[in-house]
Design a protein around this motif. Structure first.
Motif, mmCIF file in Angstrom:
data_model
loop_
_atom_site.group_PDB
_atom_site.id
_atom_site.type_symbol
_atom_site.label_atom_id
_atom_site.label_comp_id
_atom_site.label_asym_id
_atom_site.label_seq_id
_atom_site.Cartn_x
_atom_site.Cartn_y
_atom_site.Cartn_z
ATOM 1 N N ILE A 36 -37.064 -4.177 23.305
ATOM 2 C CA ILE A 36 -36.390 -4.510 24.468
ATOM 3 C C ILE A 36 -35.023 -3.885 24.701
ATOM 4 N N PRO A 37 -34.190 -3.967 23.796
ATOM 5 C CA PRO A 37 -32.875 -3.103 24.308
ATOM 6 C C PRO A 37 -32.913 -1.722 24.413
ATOM 7 N N ALA A 79 -23.571 0.302 33.184
ATOM 8 C CA ALA A 79 -23.497 -0.012 31.877
ATOM 9 C C ALA A 79 -23.347 -1.506 31.904
ATOM 10 N N ALA A 80 -22.618 -2.083 32.958
ATOM 11 C CA ALA A 80 -22.732 -3.515 33.056
ATOM 12 C C ALA A 80 -23.814 -4.021 33.337
ATOM 13 N N ASN A 81 -24.695 -3.261 34.138
ATOM 14 C CA ASN A 81 -26.119 -3.873 34.471
ATOM 15 C C ASN A 81 -26.932 -4.179 33.220
ATOM 16 N N SER A 85 -28.429 -7.098 31.887
ATOM 17 C CA SER A 85 -30.006 -7.403 31.614
ATOM 18 C C SER A 85 -30.345 -7.897 30.290
ATOM 19 N N VAL A 86 -29.917 -7.165 29.115
ATOM 20 C CA VAL A 86 -29.969 -7.509 27.922
ATOM 21 C C VAL A 86 -29.640 -8.983 27.623
ATOM 22 N N GLY A 87 -28.368 -9.308 28.079
ATOM 23 C CA GLY A 87 -27.762 -10.606 27.795
ATOM 24 C C GLY A 87 -28.752 -11.653 28.629
ATOM 25 N N LEU A 88 -29.453 -11.412 29.533
ATOM 26 C CA LEU A 88 -30.266 -12.538 30.410
ATOM 27 C C LEU A 88 -31.759 -12.326 29.982
ATOM 28 N N ALA A 106 -36.937 -11.164 37.481
ATOM 29 C CA ALA A 106 -35.906 -12.276 37.893
ATOM 30 C C ALA A 106 -34.560 -11.751 37.596
ATOM 31 N N VAL A 107 -34.370 -10.826 36.420
ATOM 32 C CA VAL A 107 -32.972 -10.396 36.099
ATOM 33 C C VAL A 107 -32.465 -9.180 37.164
#
Length: 132
Positions: A36-37, A79-81, A85-88, A106-107
């Motif tokens: 995923i990441p 980068a923030a997105n 994305s990874v965090g959610l 959803a993300v």
């Protein structure tokens, strides 16, 4: 030049749809093989190139030459997105492509409006003078 916020948002939505499509297709074809990441990173990079060009030229009708400020701002937003994305994504993911697709959608919806507000300021720095 006067800008209409509604038509600007419509163009933004169309450009975002194209950008999201690139992101989604790249992600879905990679996530089961590279994780995923990394799949999110590759898909964000591919979509980022499409997004920068389409948002600058089409969404916000910016004919100005690309500035360093715009490139740095867009990379910072990307980068923030990615981090969001990874965090959610990871806490809500379970095995399966269908579930991955639903979480990815959803993300992306959660990020959509915030990106519009940021990009509008990035590509139209004199916004208060331009809105009618």
């Amino acid at each position: 030049m006067k800008l209409d916020l509604v038509s600007t948002f419509r163009r933004y939505a169309l450009s975002s749809g194209l950008t999201w499509f690139v992101d989604f297709i790249v992600f879905m074809s990679l996530f089961s093989n590279i994780g995923i990441p990394l799949a999110l990173l590759v898909s964000r990079c591919a979509a980022g190139v499409v997004g920068f060009i389409s948002h600058k030229k089409f969404s916000f009708n910016s004919g100005a030459e690309t500035s360093r400020r715009e490139v740095i701002g867009y990379v910072a937003l990307a980068a923030a997105n990615y981090l969001i994305s990874v965090g959610l994504f990871i806490p809500f993911f379970s095995d399966g492509a269908l579930h991955a697709a639903m979480v990815k959608i959803a993300v992306e919806i959660a990020i959509f409006v915030i990106n519009f507000l940021f990009l509008r300021r990035l590509f139209l720095p004199n916004l208060s003078e331009q809105l009618g």
